[in-house]
Scaffold this motif. Structure first.
Motif, PDB file in Angstrom:
ATOM      1  N   ASP A  86      10.823   1.972  -2.151  1.00  0.00           N
ATOM      2  CA  ASP A  86      10.491   1.765  -0.738  1.00  0.00           C
ATOM      3  C   ASP A  86      10.238   3.142  -0.122  1.00  0.00           C
ATOM      4  OD1 ASP A  86      10.198   0.040   1.565  1.00  0.00           O
ATOM      5  OD2 ASP A  86      12.068   0.924   2.303  1.00  0.00           O
ATOM      6  N   ALA A  87       9.200   3.243   0.727  1.00  0.00           N
ATOM      7  CA  ALA A  87       8.781   4.554   1.226  1.00  0.00           C
ATOM      8  C   ALA A  87       8.590   4.551   2.732  1.00  0.00           C
ATOM      9  CB  ALA A  87       7.488   4.987   0.533  1.00  0.00           C
ATOM     10  N   ILE A  88       8.709   5.752   3.313  1.00  0.00           N
ATOM     11  CA  ILE A  88       8.336   6.004   4.698  1.00  0.00           C
ATOM     12  C   ILE A  88       7.443   7.244   4.708  1.00  0.00           C
ATOM     13  CG2 ILE A  88      10.317   4.931   5.844  1.00  0.00           C
ATOM     14  CD1 ILE A  88      11.663   7.620   5.917  1.00  0.00           C
ATOM     15  N   LEU A 122      20.134   7.105  -3.857  1.00  0.00           N
ATOM     16  CA  LEU A 122      20.670   7.672  -5.089  1.00  0.00           C
ATOM     17  C   LEU A 122      19.584   8.407  -5.877  1.00  0.00           C
ATOM     18  CD1 LEU A 122      22.922   4.667  -6.215  1.00  0.00           C
ATOM     19  CD2 LEU A 122      23.609   6.745  -5.018  1.00  0.00           C
ATOM     20  N   ARG A 123      18.382   7.837  -5.876  1.00  0.00           N
ATOM     21  CA  ARG A 123      17.248   8.480  -6.542  1.00  0.00           C
ATOM     22  C   ARG A 123      16.033   8.397  -5.614  1.00  0.00           C
ATOM     23  NH1 ARG A 123      17.812   6.762 -12.989  1.00  0.00           N
ATOM     24  NH2 ARG A 123      20.085   7.091 -13.092  1.00  0.00           N
ATOM     25  N   PHE A 124      15.252   9.464  -5.581  1.00  0.00           N
ATOM     26  CA  PHE A 124      14.141   9.526  -4.638  1.00  0.00           C
ATOM     27  C   PHE A 124      13.204  10.659  -5.021  1.00  0.00           C
ATOM     28  CE2 PHE A 124      17.658  12.101  -3.178  1.00  0.00           C
ATOM     29  CZ  PHE A 124      17.064  13.290  -2.799  1.00  0.00           C
ATOM     30  N   TYR A 125      12.034  10.671  -4.383  1.00  0.00           N
ATOM     31  CA  TYR A 125      11.142  11.820  -4.505  1.00  0.00           C
ATOM     32  C   TYR A 125      10.368  11.970  -3.197  1.00  0.00           C
ATOM     33  CZ  TYR A 125       7.401   8.442  -5.673  1.00  0.00           C
ATOM     34  OH  TYR A 125       6.503   7.408  -5.660  1.00  0.00           O
ATOM     35  N   VAL A 126       9.892  13.203  -2.944  1.00  0.00           N
ATOM     36  CA  VAL A 126       9.188  13.533  -1.702  1.00  0.00           C
ATOM     37  C   VAL A 126       7.832  14.136  -2.071  1.00  0.00           C
ATOM     38  CG1 VAL A 126       9.243  14.879   0.433  1.00  0.00           C
ATOM     39  CG2 VAL A 126      11.380  13.943  -0.505  1.00  0.00           C
ATOM     40  N   ILE A 168       3.943  13.666   4.953  1.00  0.00           N
ATOM     41  CA  ILE A 168       5.111  13.744   4.069  1.00  0.00           C
ATOM     42  C   ILE A 168       5.566  12.317   3.768  1.00  0.00           C
ATOM     43  CG2 ILE A 168       7.480  14.590   3.775  1.00  0.00           C
ATOM     44  CD1 ILE A 168       5.485  16.850   3.960  1.00  0.00           C
ATOM     45  N   ARG A 169       5.728  11.997   2.465  1.00  0.00           N
ATOM     46  CA  ARG A 169       6.186  10.652   2.084  1.00  0.00           C
ATOM     47  C   ARG A 169       7.496  10.760   1.309  1.00  0.00           C
ATOM     48  NH1 ARG A 169       1.978   6.776  -0.734  1.00  0.00           N
ATOM     49  NH2 ARG A 169       2.178   8.252  -2.499  1.00  0.00           N
ATOM     50  N   ILE A 170       8.498  10.007   1.750  1.00  0.00           N
ATOM     51  CA  ILE A 170       9.807   9.946   1.075  1.00  0.00           C
ATOM     52  C   ILE A 170       9.946   8.551   0.470  1.00  0.00           C
ATOM     53  CG2 ILE A 170      12.306  10.117   1.341  1.00  0.00           C
ATOM     54  CD1 ILE A 170      10.146  11.577   4.021  1.00  0.00           C
TER      55      ILE A 170
END
Length: 668
Positions: A86-88, A122-126, A168-170
């Motif tokens: 899921d992203a913003i 817990l896990r993510f990327y930007v 910027i996308r998280i």
């Protein structure tokens, strides 16, 4: 024996020391821990590492955080699968050089959740991109391979390779559990370019999320309402800021202005709310609920409106700053006008801790002249003055640059986490070593107690064997020497007694000598039997009593009975055996000498559960008048012997009706 007792005493001292070590395991920096630290190299190394981390942490400034408002941040919708990406997306409005990206966790006051890191992914990327569709993008942060450690309630800041980007996308790829489901949340996203947070007024785009304004909303990600909203150091502020004169009318307009003493292309304005230290602690004290911010253009000779707040009913600003993007507007003065004053009870105020104005990443307002519609002045409160509006301090601490602030928080958190890991590892290691010590010490202690116990037991057994040998030797000596002598005396006196050539008086003396020698010989045999063994059985005792009865009352009619039959093998101590035997023998002698009986009935009973032996002797003799005190005829001796065996003795008798004697003794 003395050596054995001293050794046992020393062992009990060691046991007390061992117990002390065991008890002290649960205390911090105890004797036990210090002891383990001395004997274990690994624990000693961890202790040195812990102490070094503590020293380094003490020299690292503790982060100064502000009190967030009711606007907590962004909250995703509920997921039923943990790994549902899921992203913003943040639209910064224009392209900026991205130096740092900081993700601020959400802090909520609810015991059901991890209150300081609620929903942190817990896990993510930007990613960063110049296009809204991210057709060409660059990954700035990649935390997809393993779970990211808990932020510990502090912002997590990542240094990036300097990249120009507008978007910027998280993306959260693994969400933390929230009771039965999964969610992710963030309090704020800061994108630092130079000394500015360029996410202010950014547009937030998302797929789905929980919008519950003002608490949860996507715009809360860029509203500067979060725990690290103001970059502060630990240096204490000498001032509160600027305060207007107190009033009673909240609708009266007041203003304050900074003269830049020149013309600048302004990028950003920051208004820092006051929180005075010499008054009641109130976050956001005096910040106007309705205001406008204007810049004076020397070219046009007019005020240019940069920001105008709403109707004055917005949520309280608290400690959180107001950040206004000027986007390079040229101006020489900046004014803030309170159109509605902050009101508490019957007093209306307008106050600010600091006004910062940035051009080319430099605060050009620092130390510049300040004018106002009016200013509060009271020598009792020297921390308020117009010059304090531009002194580089909030009401409590010094203001510093964003990169310095965020990276120092990283250092503090990393040191704190490392210290906790080392302390946990050290505690585990100490517990393991202590466990081994307890087992080893317990084994050694058991041996130290067992060895003297075995030696003591062997010594006691040796003494028993020596005592038994001595008793048997005495019995043999009595039998061989005194017994044989008595037997010789009895035999000679009996032979001489039959000689008729001797005078009558001599023969009578010889008869008495023969009687005494015979009686003494019998007594000697009894004594030898008593001392030969320390302990015998009830069966052996009854056999001896039967034999004695036949010897003493052999001329009478004897009825001898035992209960139960066969007799149980109950141990009988030497003392009990002596008193029972002598009491029985004395009873039979009394019957033979005084009763004048022709018939005697003897009953012996053994009761193993009560550990008692009793006998009853009944005769058909002449009897006697019985008195309660059992005096006379040797009966008092029977009562004394019964008392010494914790038993009892009863006598029943009357003239011409015989006598019954009951005797009971505890045998061990």
């Amino acid at each position: 024996m003395r050596f054995q007792l001293n050794l046992t005493t020393r062992c009990w001292c060691l046991a007390a020391l061992f117990l002390f070590v065991s008890i002290s395991k649960g205390r911090s920096e105890t004797f036990a821990e210090n002891f383990v630290n001395r004997i274990s190299t690994s624990v000693r190394d961890l202790t040195a590492e812990r102490d070094a981390l503590r020293s380094e942490l003490a020299e690292t400034p503790e982060p100064v955080l502000v009190q967030p408002s009711a606007r907590l941040g962004f909250h995703s919708h509920t997921f039923f699968e943990q790994e549902s990406p899921d992203a913003i997306v943040l639209d910064l409005g224009e392209s900026y050089r991205v130096d740092l990206v900081s993700l601020v966790p959400v802090k909520i006051d609810n015991p059901l959740y991890a209150a300081s890191d609620y929903g942190f992914p817990l896990r993510f990327y930007v990613e960063a991109s110049q296009s809204a569709d991210f057709s060409e993008s660059r990954i700035l942060i990649d935390q997809r391979e393993s779970d990211f450690p808990a932020p510990l309630g502090l912002p997590v800041t990542f240094e990036t390779e300097q990249t120009d980007a507008r978007y910027i996308r998280i993306t959260s790829t693994k969400h933390p559990p929230n009771l039965e489901h999964f969610v992710w949340a963030l309090g704020e996203i800061c994108v630092i370019s130079g000394n500015r947070n360029v996410t202010t007024d950014a547009v937030v785009k998302f797929n789905r999320g929980s919008q519950i304004p003002p608490i949860w909303a996507p715009e809360n990600l860029v509203d500067a309402h979060h725990i690290a909203a103001i970059p502060l150091s630990k240096k204490t502020s000498p001032s509160n800021g600027w305060l207007a004169e107190h009033g009673t009318d909240p609708d009266r307009s007041k203003w304050v202005e900074v003269d830049l003493e020149g013309t600048y292309d302004i990028d950003e304005i920051r208004l820092i709310p006051a929180r005075p230290t010499d008054m009641a602690d109130t976050p956001g004290m005096g910040f106007p609920p309705k205001y406008r911010v204007e810049a004076w253009s020397s070219e046009t000779g007019q005020w240019i409106k940069l920001r105008e707040s709403g109707k004055g009913t917005e949520i309280s600003q608290g400690d959180n700053p107001v950040v206004i993007l000027a986007r390079g507007i040229t101006a020489s003065r900046v004014r803030v006008t309170a159109e509605k004053l902050w009101q508490r009870n019957d007093r209306a105020n307008f106050a600010l801790a600091e006004m910062q104005i940035f051009a080319d990443e430099i605060n050009i307002a620092l130390g510049k002249p300040v004018t106002a519609s009016d200013s509060f002045s009271d020598p009792r409160f020297p921390r308020w003055a117009p010059t304090f509006l531009v002194d580089g301090y909030s009401s409590q601490f010094q203001l510093i640059d964003w990169p310095q602030y965020l990276l120092s928080i990283n250092s503090y958190r990393d040191l704190t986490r490392k210290l906790k890991e080392v302390e946990a590892l050290r505690s585990e290691k100490v517990a393991k070593v202590m466990k081994h010590l307890v087992f080893a010490g317990g084994g050694i202690l058991a041996l130290l107690i067992l060895i003297p116990s075995v030696l003591l037991t062997r010594s006691l057994n040796q003494r028993k064997r020596e005592t038994k040998r001595l008793r048997e030797q005495i019995a043999r000596d009595l039998h061989d020497d005194i017994g044989s002598n008595l037997g010789g005396i009895a035999l000679l006196s009996e032979v001489d007694e039959l000689r008729e050539d001797l005078p009558k008086e001599v023969r009578e003396d010889l008869a008495e000598i023969h009687s005494i020698a015979t009686s003494s010989s019998e007594s000697m045999r009894d004594i030898i039997w008593l001392i030969q063994k320390e302990e015998t059985s009830a069966r052996q005792l009854i056999l001896r009593l039967r034999e004695t009865a036949l010897q003493i009352c052999g001329k009478m009619e004897i009825d001898f009975q035992t209960f139960p039959d066969p007799v149980p093998n109950l141990p009988v101590s030497l003392s009990a055996r002596r008193h029972i035997f002598l009491a029985f023998k004395e009873t039979l002698h009394n019957v033979r000498k005084h009763a004048g009986a022709s018939k005697i009935s003897i009953s012996l009973q053994v009761e193993p559960r009560k550990r008692t032996i009793s006998f009853e002797v009944k005769d058909n003799g002449k009897g006697f008048i019985h008195s309660a005190n059992l005096t006379g005829n040797g009966l008092s001796n029977l009562a004394q012997r019964a008392e010494r065996c914790d038993g009892e003795c009863q006598v029943e008798s009357s003239p011409d009706r015989g006598t019954v004697i009951h005797f009971k003794a505890i045998v061990s």
